[in-house]
Design a protein around this motif. Sequence first.
Motif, mmCIF file in Angstrom:
data_model
loop_
_atom_site.group_PDB
_atom_site.id
_atom_site.type_symbol
_atom_site.label_atom_id
_atom_site.label_comp_id
_atom_site.label_asym_id
_atom_site.label_seq_id
_atom_site.Cartn_x
_atom_site.Cartn_y
_atom_site.Cartn_z
ATOM 1 N N TYR A 1 -67.449 78.260 39.999
ATOM 2 C CA TYR A 1 -68.809 78.568 39.556
ATOM 3 C C TYR A 1 -69.424 79.545 40.557
ATOM 4 O O TYR A 1 -69.184 79.448 41.763
ATOM 5 C CB TYR A 1 -69.684 77.319 39.518
ATOM 6 C CG TYR A 1 -69.166 76.196 38.636
ATOM 7 C CD1 TYR A 1 -69.583 76.068 37.321
ATOM 8 C CD2 TYR A 1 -68.267 75.261 39.139
ATOM 9 C CE1 TYR A 1 -69.119 75.034 36.513
ATOM 10 C CE2 TYR A 1 -67.794 74.227 38.344
ATOM 11 C CZ TYR A 1 -68.226 74.118 37.031
ATOM 12 O OH TYR A 1 -67.764 73.102 36.247
ATOM 13 N N GLY A 2 -70.251 80.450 40.072
ATOM 14 C CA GLY A 2 -71.032 81.303 40.949
ATOM 15 C C GLY A 2 -70.227 82.418 41.591
ATOM 16 O O GLY A 2 -69.033 82.600 41.342
ATOM 17 N N SER B 1 -74.384 76.981 43.364
ATOM 18 C CA SER B 1 -73.771 78.202 42.842
ATOM 19 C C SER B 1 -74.733 79.385 42.832
ATOM 20 O O SER B 1 -74.306 80.524 42.596
ATOM 21 C CB SER B 1 -73.233 77.962 41.425
ATOM 22 O OG SER B 1 -74.284 77.660 40.525
ATOM 23 N N ARG C 1 -69.824 81.079 45.841
ATOM 24 C CA ARG C 1 -68.737 80.954 44.881
ATOM 25 C C ARG C 1 -68.115 79.580 45.103
ATOM 26 O O ARG C 1 -67.443 79.341 46.104
ATOM 27 C CB ARG C 1 -67.687 82.039 45.104
ATOM 28 C CG ARG C 1 -66.427 81.895 44.263
ATOM 29 C CD ARG C 1 -65.350 82.861 44.741
ATOM 30 N NE ARG C 1 -64.082 82.674 44.041
ATOM 31 C CZ ARG C 1 -62.947 83.291 44.374
ATOM 32 N NH1 ARG C 1 -62.925 84.138 45.412
ATOM 33 N NH2 ARG C 1 -61.846 83.050 43.700
ATOM 34 N N ILE D 1 -73.929 71.600 41.358
ATOM 35 C CA ILE D 1 -73.378 72.947 41.218
ATOM 36 C C ILE D 1 -74.434 73.982 40.836
ATOM 37 O O ILE D 1 -74.331 75.134 41.265
ATOM 38 C CB ILE D 1 -72.196 72.985 40.227
ATOM 39 C CG1 ILE D 1 -72.613 72.536 38.841
ATOM 40 C CG2 ILE D 1 -71.026 72.207 40.740
ATOM 41 C CD1 ILE D 1 -71.498 72.719 37.809
#
Length: 258
Positions: free
Chosen positions: A28-29, A55, A59, A51
């Motif tokens: 995520y991210g 995020s 990352r 998250i």
Amino acid sequence: MTTYAPKRTTGPGQTIQLNQLDIHYEEYGTGQPLVLLHGFGGCSQNWHPFIDQLSERYRLILVDLRGHGYSTNPDNRFTHRDAAEDVFLLLDELGIESFSAMGISSGGMTLLHMATSKPDRIDSMVLISTTTHFPDQARAIMRRASIGTLPRDVQEMYRECAKRGDEQIRQLLSQFNALAENDDDMNFTKESLSTITARTLIVHGDRDNFFPVEIPLDLYRSIPNSELWIIPGSDHSAIFDAATPFASTALRFLDRPH
């Protein structure tokens, strides 16, 4: 009181073969890598409550440790040392050399192996409910652990995270029982901990039923450039309490320059 992550069924996930294992992870991210490792019996989704906030700045790489979640473990053997090697292999495959990391319980123990074996790889880390060794009170809990003796919220976590069903739960509990007799896997000394170069935040509940508060104090005294956050009235894996500002506190720590 410890609670665990609610269900979340959506999100990216990939599996990569490393030696004889399939290791599953989610991302995520964007930005600097932040590796997130769950506790024993859990899976990557234990991190889902955090998250969205994490995020925004990093990352995220959420890993199912060997035999957990969607990851496999044909040898039916678990040590934190082996788990650390798995995570390094995964990061190598992803082309990630340096990173920050957070680990809950077994995730934090895995990070201790990573931070002492390859200290130059980890920039900063957050150790949650982590120990240097298994004290007698933890070994007693680990020896008698079965699906029937686990607290109800932990039973629910095992069932939700064991993607292959009851047989996976039985395997994990057998590995958990075996760790109670292992004196080698978690055996960190002041000297070995002094080699850690990562900035380290140690997070621990003052009523942890596995690892008494003297253990995080020893970690704090042994790891250079470390900080200690004792959460009052909290037990093992205390970060899931809605009253605990975990994500914002962790981000403030991680965002500071080395």
